[in-house]
Enzyme design. Structure first.
Site, PDB file in Angstrom:
ATOM      1  N   SER A 156       0.668  -1.319   0.035  1.00 48.30           N
ATOM      2  CA  SER A 156      -0.019  -0.033  -0.024  1.00 48.30           C
ATOM      3  C   SER A 156       0.892   1.256  -0.066  1.00 48.30           C
ATOM      4  O   SER A 156       0.402   2.243  -0.443  1.00 48.30           O
ATOM      5  CB  SER A 156      -0.946  -0.116   1.109  1.00 48.30           C
ATOM      6  OG  SER A 156      -0.276  -0.307   2.282  1.00 48.30           O
ATOM      7  N   ASP A 407      -4.046   5.804  11.417  1.00 45.09           N
ATOM      8  CA  ASP A 407      -2.995   5.576  10.386  1.00 45.09           C
ATOM      9  C   ASP A 407      -1.582   6.155  10.672  1.00 45.09           C
ATOM     10  O   ASP A 407      -1.848   7.465  10.171  1.00 45.09           O
ATOM     11  CB  ASP A 407      -3.658   5.518   9.014  1.00 45.09           C
ATOM     12  CG  ASP A 407      -2.865   5.288   8.041  1.00 45.09           C
ATOM     13  OD1 ASP A 407      -1.726   4.928   8.116  1.00 45.09           O
ATOM     14  OD2 ASP A 407      -3.145   5.244   6.979  1.00 45.09           O
ATOM     15  N   HIS A 410       0.698   5.179   6.570  1.00 44.43           N
ATOM     16  CA  HIS A 410       0.692   5.886   5.369  1.00 44.43           C
ATOM     17  C   HIS A 410       0.834   7.290   5.492  1.00 44.43           C
ATOM     18  O   HIS A 410       0.945   7.753   6.607  1.00 44.43           O
ATOM     19  CB  HIS A 410      -0.599   5.458   4.502  1.00 44.43           C
ATOM     20  CG  HIS A 410      -0.646   3.851   4.535  1.00 44.43           C
ATOM     21  ND1 HIS A 410      -1.577   3.376   5.289  1.00 44.43           N
ATOM     22  CD2 HIS A 410      -0.444   2.934   3.340  1.00 44.43           C
ATOM     23  CE1 HIS A 410      -1.576   1.975   4.724  1.00 44.43           C
ATOM     24  NE2 HIS A 410      -0.655   1.784   3.912  1.00 44.43           N
TER      25      HIS A 410
END
Length: 439
Positions: A156, A407, A410
């Protein structure tokens, strides 16, 4: 009348001969100097594929030392632009795009649109210690990759970097999505129209090698370290630039095997199985990947970049307020570059260095050129660049909750990850200049 002309002619002849000799001596003296200066100052004469360093390329510089003898006044020093070392400094220019002007941002990384109140994280730029990193120029990237296919392959974070690139390129021409496949659109392709005709794609391959991802029924990954993942490798002949990014999935529980002889090499975080960790395993996987690219890419030149490990910044538990709530970059003195971050970065850089030593650095093995996109340290210094709780829209609209998903892996778009593509562009611009000089 005749006798009066003869002395005149005799007086002119030796003067003309002397001038011609002087001119010849001067010409012989000047030509070597011109050639010497041209060779040393020509920025295209330096090949970036140094086998003794994992740093990025730069031009030669002539150093004049006062203490040098007259016969050794000038010496050429090849200085690599080490993008990995430097500091984040304030930048009032801000990003090239925002959360409303780019349609390709994954919703969970669109921190602006999802209500992140602070904006200071947008106003920093990376300043390498030994060189200058220019601002990303979308037109320059598109011109360099005209009629080419750029493929991002990995997890990702590969997708995160891809979407950053698409957002910046979209400030010139909108990328047209023409292919989607897989859960969460893990396989996608875009086309940027005339006059550039650039294809950009993403391939989901969290191990880069072949593997079976964990499920609810099987809570561990199974990796085949000697077999490349055909989901992306089958398209290699049509790829001109390959950007690989993997690492975080190697931290999960796993069983490591050799496909060729069905041998189990070892495991990570599994009972009744030899624990071998994941650093060496990651290195073995990269070796398989690099060798597969070299074996298969026999036609056109391909540039292969490995984006090094991207650190996370969890402080405490992932579901608690403040898991990654910092709003400014770290100073280098505030955090230590060590442990897993350092080791995973080292495996990636050493793997690239090893394949360069084998001759794959500069149009070496089967027209494959390798480079490490060494972003680990500069990413480590940006704890403020993650979505945190703003991976979900307006998480505190009803007040601060006891538990909130964060998160801290990311990166916000726009955000620090845009710098990775800035470095990518600067390297390929250097390569293009070198190739132009050689021609």
């Amino acid at each position: 009348m005749r006798s009066s002309k003869k002395p005149l002619i005799k007086e002119q002849t030796p003067n003309y001969s002397l001038l011609r000799k002087l001119f010849s001596y001067l010409l012989y003296a000047i030509i070597p100097i011109i050639l010497l200066v041209h060779f040393y100052y020509n920025p295209f004469s330096f090949s970036s594929s140094s086998s003794s360093s994992d740093h990025f390329p730069s031009t030669n510089r002539i150093i004049i030392s006062p203490s040098s003898s007259s016969s050794q006044v000038k010496s050429v020093v090849q200085t690599s632009c080490d993008y990995s070392n430097g500091k984040w400094i304030p930048d009032n220019l801000g990003p090239l795009y925002n959360g409303t002007t780019c349609e390709t941002i994954k919703t969970g990384q669109n921190c602006m649109v999802y209500g992140r109140p602070d904006k200071d994280y947008l106003n920093w730029k990376w300043k390498p210690s030994t060189c200058k990193l220019p601002r990303f120029e979308p037109k320059a990237f598109l011109k360099l990759l005209k009629n080419k296919h750029v493929a991002f392959v990995g997890d990702s974070l590969a997708r995160n970097q891809l979407e950053s690139l698409l957002c910046m390129l979209g400030t010139v021409l909108k990328p047209n999505l023409y292919y989607t496949n897989g859960d969460d659109n893990k396989f996608r392709k875009w086309y940027i129209d005339d006059p550039y005709n650039v294809n950009v794609s993403i391939y989901w391959s969290p191990f880069l090698v072949s593997g079976v991802e964990k499920t609810n029924e099987q809570n561990f990954n199974r990796l085949y370290l000697d077999l490349v993942d055909e989901k992306w490798a089958k398209d290699l002949e049509n790829i001109d630039m390959l950007v690989l990014s993997a690492g975080h999935w190697y931290l999960h529980p796993a069983v490591y095997s050799y496909y060729s002889n069905e041998t189990v090499l070892g495991c990570h975080l599994q009972e009744n199985c030899t624990e071998i960790g994941f650093y060496d395993v990651f290195g073995k996987a990269l070796k398989t990947v690099f060798e597969s690219v070299i074996e298969r890419k026999t036609n056109e030149m391909v540039s292969v970049f490995l984006t090094t490990f991207s650190p996370h910044h969890f402080e405490g538990e992932w579901d608690k307020f403040g898991a990654c709530s910092r709003t400014r970059p770290y100073n280098e003195s505030e955090i230590v570059f060590e442990g897993m971050n350092e080791e995973m970065r080292k495996v990636g850089v050493e793997s690239v260095r090893e394949v360069k030593l084998r001759g794959g650095g500069d149009k070496g093995l089967n027209n494959v050129r390798f480079e490490a996109l060494d972003i680990t340290k500069l990413a480590l210094l940006r704890p403020d660049g993650h979505p945190g709780p703003y991976m979900n829209p307006f998480p505190f609209a009803n007040g601060v909750l006891e538990r909130v998903q964060n998160d801290c892996v990311h990166w916000c778009l726009p955000g620090p990850i845009d710098t990775w593509n800035g470095i990518l562009l600067d390297v390929i611009m250097t390569w293009a200049s070198e190739n132009k000089g050689k021609r």
